[in-house]
Write a protein that holds these residues in place. Structure first.
Motif, PDB file in Angstrom:
ATOM      1  N   LYS A  51      -2.842  12.947  -6.388  1.00  0.00           N
ATOM      2  CA  LYS A  51      -2.560  13.238  -4.982  1.00  0.00           C
ATOM      3  C   LYS A  51      -1.066  13.403  -4.728  1.00  0.00           C
ATOM      4  CE  LYS A  51      -6.615  10.550  -3.529  1.00  0.00           C
ATOM      5  NZ  LYS A  51      -7.434  11.523  -2.801  1.00  0.00           N
TER       6      LYS A  51
ATOM      7  N   VAL B 155      12.006  -4.341  -0.807  1.00  0.00           N
ATOM      8  CA  VAL B 155      11.851  -3.006  -0.240  1.00  0.00           C
ATOM      9  C   VAL B 155      12.215  -3.028   1.249  1.00  0.00           C
ATOM     10  CG1 VAL B 155      10.216  -1.136   0.134  1.00  0.00           C
ATOM     11  CG2 VAL B 155      10.078  -2.512  -1.940  1.00  0.00           C
ATOM     12  N   GLN B 156      11.910  -4.124   1.909  1.00  0.00           N
ATOM     13  CA  GLN B 156      12.291  -4.267   3.314  1.00  0.00           C
ATOM     14  C   GLN B 156      13.394  -5.321   3.418  1.00  0.00           C
ATOM     15  OE1 GLN B 156       7.814  -3.311   4.844  1.00  0.00           O
ATOM     16  NE2 GLN B 156       8.920  -4.792   6.064  1.00  0.00           N
TER      17      GLN B 156
ATOM     18  N   LEU C 173       3.025  -0.607  -8.451  1.00  0.00           N
ATOM     19  CA  LEU C 173       2.324   0.264  -7.499  1.00  0.00           C
ATOM     20  C   LEU C 173       2.568  -0.208  -6.064  1.00  0.00           C
ATOM     21  CD1 LEU C 173      -1.108   0.848  -9.289  1.00  0.00           C
ATOM     22  CD2 LEU C 173       0.564   2.621  -8.661  1.00  0.00           C
TER      23      LEU C 173
ATOM     24  N   ARG D 149       5.209  -1.742  -4.909  1.00  0.00           N
ATOM     25  CA  ARG D 149       6.561  -1.331  -4.505  1.00  0.00           C
ATOM     26  C   ARG D 149       6.617   0.160  -4.208  1.00  0.00           C
ATOM     27  NH1 ARG D 149      11.375  -5.150  -5.906  1.00  0.00           N
ATOM     28  NH2 ARG D 149      10.167  -6.984  -5.440  1.00  0.00           N
ATOM     29  N   ALA D 150       5.989   0.946  -5.110  1.00  0.00           N
ATOM     30  CA  ALA D 150       6.043   2.401  -4.957  1.00  0.00           C
ATOM     31  C   ALA D 150       5.362   2.819  -3.653  1.00  0.00           C
ATOM     32  CB  ALA D 150       5.387   3.074  -6.150  1.00  0.00           C
ATOM     33  N   LEU D 151       4.254   2.179  -3.315  1.00  0.00           N
ATOM     34  CA  LEU D 151       3.520   2.542  -2.096  1.00  0.00           C
ATOM     35  C   LEU D 151       4.274   2.094  -0.840  1.00  0.00           C
ATOM     36  CD1 LEU D 151      -0.031   1.764  -3.492  1.00  0.00           C
ATOM     37  CD2 LEU D 151       0.805   4.029  -2.817  1.00  0.00           C
ATOM     38  N   LEU D 152       5.012   0.993  -0.953  1.00  0.00           N
ATOM     39  CA  LEU D 152       5.868   0.570   0.161  1.00  0.00           C
ATOM     40  C   LEU D 152       6.985   1.586   0.375  1.00  0.00           C
ATOM     41  CD1 LEU D 152       6.331  -3.272  -0.557  1.00  0.00           C
ATOM     42  CD2 LEU D 152       5.120  -2.289   1.388  1.00  0.00           C
ATOM     43  N   VAL D 153       7.612   1.992  -0.720  1.00  0.00           N
ATOM     44  CA  VAL D 153       8.706   2.962  -0.633  1.00  0.00           C
ATOM     45  C   VAL D 153       8.209   4.272  -0.019  1.00  0.00           C
ATOM     46  CG1 VAL D 153      10.278   4.402  -2.003  1.00  0.00           C
ATOM     47  CG2 VAL D 153      10.068   1.958  -2.496  1.00  0.00           C
ATOM     48  N   LYS D 154       7.004   4.667  -0.405  1.00  0.00           N
ATOM     49  CA  LYS D 154       6.407   5.910   0.128  1.00  0.00           C
ATOM     50  C   LYS D 154       5.866   5.723   1.543  1.00  0.00           C
ATOM     51  CE  LYS D 154       6.583   8.901  -3.294  1.00  0.00           C
ATOM     52  NZ  LYS D 154       6.984  10.309  -3.185  1.00  0.00           N
TER      53      LYS D 154
ATOM     54  N   ILE E 281       3.253   4.279   2.535  1.00  0.00           N
ATOM     55  CA  ILE E 281       1.797   4.404   2.656  1.00  0.00           C
ATOM     56  C   ILE E 281       1.280   3.187   3.428  1.00  0.00           C
ATOM     57  CG2 ILE E 281      -0.390   4.559   1.371  1.00  0.00           C
ATOM     58  CD1 ILE E 281       1.411   7.020   1.005  1.00  0.00           C
TER      59      ILE E 281
ATOM     60  N   LEU F  22       5.043  -3.880   4.418  1.00  0.00           N
ATOM     61  CA  LEU F  22       4.864  -5.199   3.819  1.00  0.00           C
ATOM     62  C   LEU F  22       3.999  -6.113   4.686  1.00  0.00           C
ATOM     63  CD1 LEU F  22       5.686  -6.651   1.269  1.00  0.00           C
ATOM     64  CD2 LEU F  22       7.818  -7.333   2.371  1.00  0.00           C
ATOM     65  N   ASP F  23       4.094  -5.948   5.993  1.00  0.00           N
ATOM     66  CA  ASP F  23       3.277  -6.798   6.869  1.00  0.00           C
ATOM     67  C   ASP F  23       1.796  -6.456   6.737  1.00  0.00           C
ATOM     68  OD1 ASP F  23       5.499  -8.192   7.959  1.00  0.00           O
ATOM     69  OD2 ASP F  23       5.962  -6.436   9.165  1.00  0.00           O
TER      70      ASP F  23
ATOM     71  N   ILE G  64      -4.071  -3.808  -2.058  1.00  0.00           N
ATOM     72  CA  ILE G  64      -3.721  -2.388  -2.214  1.00  0.00           C
ATOM     73  C   ILE G  64      -4.967  -1.526  -2.038  1.00  0.00           C
ATOM     74  CG2 ILE G  64      -2.971  -0.631  -3.896  1.00  0.00           C
ATOM     75  CD1 ILE G  64      -1.105  -2.794  -5.089  1.00  0.00           C
ATOM     76  N   ARG G  65      -6.025  -1.929  -2.717  1.00  0.00           N
ATOM     77  CA  ARG G  65      -7.253  -1.141  -2.657  1.00  0.00           C
ATOM     78  C   ARG G  65      -7.808  -1.112  -1.222  1.00  0.00           C
ATOM     79  NH1 ARG G  65     -12.060  -2.182  -6.793  1.00  0.00           N
ATOM     80  NH2 ARG G  65     -11.809  -4.285  -6.004  1.00  0.00           N
TER      81      ARG G  65
ATOM     82  N   LEU H  75      -5.629   1.225   0.937  1.00  0.00           N
ATOM     83  CA  LEU H  75      -5.765   2.640   0.600  1.00  0.00           C
ATOM     84  C   LEU H  75      -7.117   3.172   1.033  1.00  0.00           C
ATOM     85  CD1 LEU H  75      -4.055   2.817  -2.924  1.00  0.00           C
ATOM     86  CD2 LEU H  75      -3.099   3.418  -0.694  1.00  0.00           C
TER      87      LEU H  75
ATOM     88  N   VAL I 294      -6.783   7.080   1.855  1.00  0.00           N
ATOM     89  CA  VAL I 294      -6.035   7.660   0.733  1.00  0.00           C
ATOM     90  C   VAL I 294      -6.958   7.809  -0.479  1.00  0.00           C
ATOM     91  CG1 VAL I 294      -4.059   7.329  -0.830  1.00  0.00           C
ATOM     92  CG2 VAL I 294      -3.877   6.687   1.583  1.00  0.00           C
ATOM     93  N   ILE I 295      -7.806   6.831  -0.662  1.00  0.00           N
ATOM     94  CA  ILE I 295      -8.846   6.921  -1.696  1.00  0.00           C
ATOM     95  C   ILE I 295     -10.199   6.625  -1.049  1.00  0.00           C
ATOM     96  CG2 ILE I 295      -7.304   6.240  -3.611  1.00  0.00           C
ATOM     97  CD1 ILE I 295      -8.587   3.439  -3.497  1.00  0.00           C
TER      98      ILE I 295
END
Lengths: 197, 94
Positions: free
Chosen positions: A26, A85-86, B36, B38-43, B45, B48-49, B76-77, B80, B85-86
């Motif tokens: 995706k 990250v935050q 994953l 961290r990457a999803l937070l950066v993106k 998606i 953190l809350d 995460i699952r 998403l 997203v999934i």
């Protein structure tokens, strides 16, 4: 540790791989991103960083004052961010002859990763999180630390916005040591408060 | 109502294993789940809350039975799937 190892690692590893493939398809998380994040985290997060901050505070009184007044800014002076990250605020709490500090995150596992490195399993466990706020002396005893009754113990419970680091007391008889040698005396548990140096 | 993660002051969780466990991850998948997240937070998606909420609202029995990074993977699952997203069950075995 939290929970038990009754789950099948093979099942979850397969599911995680499937998730990675889906996110890559995706275009949300690139193929190399996961490895880069892991490598970056392991390279950048270490108790050596917290030890450097501590040794600087021991040898530079003005820095110590700035560190206690505004931990976030003071560790920034040495090139360390306190947030993930935050944005998160760092508050440094100082052990003295009369006060000993311990940090915990009763709700989850908040922790200044960059300065302390990956957190130990026990820090994330329900056993530590539930008990240290109720029986800090007992918990310290489990770690082999006994403090005189005259020493007050303060437990700092981390939150989503604020992380804590303990500034340990400088060990006696270290007047001749360099800043670098002093940093070598600082341990991760000393920065959490479950050890005295 | 208190959530199951709010354990401060509770009794009954047994002794603290004070072993100096310096290994951040105990399996490759744990490291990948960590990254994953961290990457999803950066993106952006999820934030953190939302992530924390998804861990904390796990059914208590599941929360207590899960290891630390199993909780993360669950969160995460859940997020998403909730955000579309999934697909639901997209990660399950056929």
């Amino acid at each position: 540790m939290s929970g038990t190892d009754t789950h099948d690692d093979a099942v979850i590893s397969r599911q995680v791989r499937r998730l990675e493939s889906l996110l890559e398809e995706k275009g949300i998380v690139g193929g190399d991103t996961v490895d880069e994040v892991i490598d970056g985290f392991l390279a950048g997060a270490s108790p050596v960083n917290g030890a450097k901050v501590t040794a600087r505070a021991w040898t530079d009184p003005a820095y110590r004052e700035r560190l206690l007044a505004d931990g976030t800014a003071a560790v920034g002076e040495l090139g360390f961010s306190s947030g993930g990250v935050q944005k998160q605020r760092l508050r440094v709490v100082e052990n003295t002859a009369g006060t000993h500090n311990i940090i915990v995150c009763t709700l989850c596992s908040c922790y200044p990763l960059r300065l302390l490195g990956p957190s130990p399993g026990w820090y994330k466990s329900e056993a530590y999180r539930s008990r240290v706020v109720r029986d800090p002396r007992g918990v310290l005893a489990d770690f082999g630390v006994t403090l005189p009754e005259s020493v007050d113990i303060t437990v700092w419970d981390s939150s989503a916005e604020t992380r804590y680091m303990v500034l340990p007391r400088r060990p006696a008889g270290t007047d001749d040591l360099s800043e670098e040698e002093l940093a070598g005396l600082v341990t991760r548990n000393g920065l959490i408060g479950t050890a005295v140096l | 109502m208190a959530r199951i993660n709010d354990v401060g002051g509770m009794t009954g969780f047994g002794v603290i294993d004070t072993t100096d466990d310096a290994e951040p991850f105990h399996a490759d998948w744990e490291a990948r789940v960590f990254a994953l997240q961290r990457a999803l937070l950066v993106k952006k998606i999820f934030n953190l809350d939302e992530f924390r909420d998804a861990v904390e609202t796990m059914p208590p029995q599941e929360y207590l039975a899960a290891s630390y990074y199993e909780r993360w993977f669950h969160a995460i699952r859940t997020l998403l799937e909730r955000k579309g997203v999934i697909g639901e069950g997209a990660l399950d075995d056929d």
